[in-house]
Design a protein around this motif. Structure first.
Motif, PDB file in Angstrom:
ATOM      1  N   PHE A  42       0.843  -1.187   0.000  1.00 38.98           N
ATOM      2  CA  PHE A  42       0.000   0.000   0.000  1.00 38.98           C
ATOM      3  C   PHE A  42       0.883   1.244   0.000  1.00 38.98           C
ATOM      4  N   GLY A  43       0.430   2.268  -0.662  1.00 44.46           N
ATOM      5  CA  GLY A  43       1.180   3.511  -0.733  1.00 44.46           C
ATOM      6  C   GLY A  43       1.902   3.659  -2.054  1.00 44.46           C
ATOM      7  N   TYR A  44       2.820   4.595  -2.114  1.00 41.59           N
ATOM      8  CA  TYR A  44       3.517   4.889  -3.360  1.00 41.59           C
ATOM      9  C   TYR A  44       4.853   5.558  -3.078  1.00 41.59           C
ATOM     10  N   ILE A  45       5.627   5.669  -4.127  1.00 45.64           N
ATOM     11  CA  ILE A  45       6.916   6.353  -4.072  1.00 45.64           C
ATOM     12  C   ILE A  45       6.825   7.543  -5.016  1.00 45.64           C
ATOM     13  N   GLU A  46       7.343   8.653  -4.576  1.00 51.61           N
ATOM     14  CA  GLU A  46       7.259   9.898  -5.334  1.00 51.61           C
ATOM     15  C   GLU A  46       8.672  10.441  -5.558  1.00 51.61           C
ATOM     16  N   ILE A  47       8.912  10.951  -6.747  1.00 50.11           N
ATOM     17  CA  ILE A  47      10.183  11.603  -7.047  1.00 50.11           C
ATOM     18  C   ILE A  47       9.889  13.050  -7.411  1.00 50.11           C
ATOM     19  N   ARG A  48      10.611  13.935  -6.748  1.00 41.51           N
ATOM     20  CA  ARG A  48      10.463  15.369  -6.996  1.00 41.51           C
ATOM     21  C   ARG A  48      11.803  15.949  -7.417  1.00 41.51           C
ATOM     22  N   VAL A  49      11.745  16.932  -8.304  1.00 42.49           N
ATOM     23  CA  VAL A  49      12.950  17.623  -8.753  1.00 42.49           C
ATOM     24  C   VAL A  49      12.709  19.126  -8.681  1.00 42.49           C
ATOM     25  N   ASP A  50      13.788  19.876  -8.744  1.00 44.21           N
ATOM     26  CA  ASP A  50      13.675  21.330  -8.768  1.00 44.21           C
ATOM     27  C   ASP A  50      12.920  21.750 -10.024  1.00 44.21           C
ATOM     28  N   ASN A  51      12.149  22.811  -9.895  1.00 45.67           N
ATOM     29  CA  ASN A  51      11.357  23.317 -11.023  1.00 45.67           C
ATOM     30  C   ASN A  51      12.209  23.557 -12.265  1.00 45.67           C
ATOM     31  N   SER A  52      13.460  23.981 -12.092  1.00 44.93           N
ATOM     32  CA  SER A  52      14.328  24.260 -13.244  1.00 44.93           C
ATOM     33  C   SER A  52      14.745  22.984 -13.980  1.00 44.93           C
ATOM     34  N   ASP A  53      14.634  21.823 -13.340  1.00 40.29           N
ATOM     35  CA  ASP A  53      14.984  20.542 -13.960  1.00 40.29           C
ATOM     36  C   ASP A  53      13.766  19.737 -14.406  1.00 40.29           C
ATOM     37  N   LYS A  54      12.581  20.267 -14.181  1.00 38.74           N
ATOM     38  CA  LYS A  54      11.353  19.511 -14.420  1.00 38.74           C
ATOM     39  C   LYS A  54      11.221  19.031 -15.869  1.00 38.74           C
ATOM     40  N   GLU A  55      11.380  19.912 -16.824  1.00 37.14           N
ATOM     41  CA  GLU A  55      11.200  19.531 -18.235  1.00 37.14           C
ATOM     42  C   GLU A  55      12.201  18.470 -18.661  1.00 37.14           C
ATOM     43  N   LYS A  56      13.449  18.622 -18.260  1.00 30.36           N
ATOM     44  CA  LYS A  56      14.485  17.636 -18.595  1.00 30.36           C
ATOM     45  C   LYS A  56      14.145  16.292 -17.959  1.00 30.36           C
ATOM     46  N   ALA A  57      13.738  16.321 -16.706  1.00 28.88           N
ATOM     47  CA  ALA A  57      13.396  15.086 -15.999  1.00 28.88           C
ATOM     48  C   ALA A  57      12.222  14.379 -16.662  1.00 28.88           C
ATOM     49  N   LEU A  58      11.187  15.118 -17.012  1.00 25.58           N
ATOM     50  CA  LEU A  58      10.023  14.518 -17.663  1.00 25.58           C
ATOM     51  C   LEU A  58      10.390  13.916 -19.013  1.00 25.58           C
ATOM     52  N   SER A  59      11.251  14.587 -19.750  1.00 23.53           N
ATOM     53  CA  SER A  59      11.708  14.069 -21.036  1.00 23.53           C
ATOM     54  C   SER A  59      12.489  12.760 -20.851  1.00 23.53           C
ATOM     55  N   LEU A  60      13.364  12.721 -19.864  1.00 25.01           N
ATOM     56  CA  LEU A  60      14.134  11.507 -19.587  1.00 25.01           C
ATOM     57  C   LEU A  60      13.223  10.361 -19.151  1.00 25.01           C
ATOM     58  N   ILE A  61      12.239  10.671 -18.348  1.00 25.49           N
ATOM     59  CA  ILE A  61      11.294   9.648 -17.887  1.00 25.49           C
ATOM     60  C   ILE A  61      10.494   9.090 -19.072  1.00 25.49           C
ATOM     61  N   ASP A  62      10.044   9.975 -19.955  1.00 27.43           N
ATOM     62  CA  ASP A  62       9.334   9.519 -21.166  1.00 27.43           C
ATOM     63  C   ASP A  62      10.213   8.594 -22.000  1.00 27.43           C
ATOM     64  N   SER A  63      11.459   8.960 -22.188  1.00 29.97           N
ATOM     65  CA  SER A  63      12.400   8.150 -22.958  1.00 29.97           C
ATOM     66  C   SER A  63      12.621   6.789 -22.300  1.00 29.97           C
ATOM     67  N   TYR A  64      12.687   6.782 -20.992  1.00 30.23           N
ATOM     68  CA  TYR A  64      12.891   5.540 -20.231  1.00 30.23           C
ATOM     69  C   TYR A  64      11.773   4.540 -20.526  1.00 30.23           C
ATOM     70  N   PHE A  65      10.540   5.016 -20.555  1.00 28.00           N
ATOM     71  CA  PHE A  65       9.406   4.120 -20.776  1.00 28.00           C
ATOM     72  C   PHE A  65       9.190   3.766 -22.246  1.00 28.00           C
ATOM     73  N   GLU A  66       9.698   4.577 -23.144  1.00 25.88           N
ATOM     74  CA  GLU A  66       9.610   4.254 -24.576  1.00 25.88           C
ATOM     75  C   GLU A  66      10.501   3.065 -24.928  1.00 25.88           C
ATOM     76  N   LYS A  67      11.570   2.851 -24.154  1.00 22.91           N
ATOM     77  CA  LYS A  67      12.507   1.753 -24.412  1.00 22.91           C
ATOM     78  C   LYS A  67      11.908   0.405 -24.053  1.00 22.91           C
ATOM     79  N   GLU A  68      10.955   0.379 -23.155  1.00 26.94           N
ATOM     80  CA  GLU A  68      10.397  -0.899 -22.692  1.00 26.94           C
ATOM     81  C   GLU A  68       9.587  -1.591 -23.739  1.00 26.94           C
TER      82      GLU A  68
END
Length: 68
Positions: A42-68
């Motif tokens: 039960f519950g979840y894990i959350e990852i937070r980044v600084d607002n200035s890194d948000k777009e880069k982080a989201l792009s990397l996360i999208d790329s990570y899941f496209e590889k699967e």
């Protein structure tokens, strides 16, 4: 200001994203909100980044899941 970029119930998935972001030099906050009494079922894990890194982080996360 920190912003949430990823949420999951899977510790393995969260660790993969954490490792990916850290490799790219993105500082993050890893918040484990799973209930240890029930082996993390039960519950979840959350990852937070600084607002200035948000777009880069989201792009990397999208790329990570496209590889699967």
């Amino acid at each position: 200001m920190l912003e949430k970029v990823f949420t999951t119930q899977s510790k393995i998935e969260a660790m993969g994203i954490k490792h990916l972001l850290e490799e790219e030099g993105i500082e993050l906050q890893y918040i484990d909100k799973t209930d240890r009494s029930y082996a993390g079922l039960f519950g979840y894990i959350e990852i937070r980044v600084d607002n200035s890194d948000k777009e880069k982080a989201l792009s990397l996360i999208d790329s990570y899941f496209e590889k699967e």
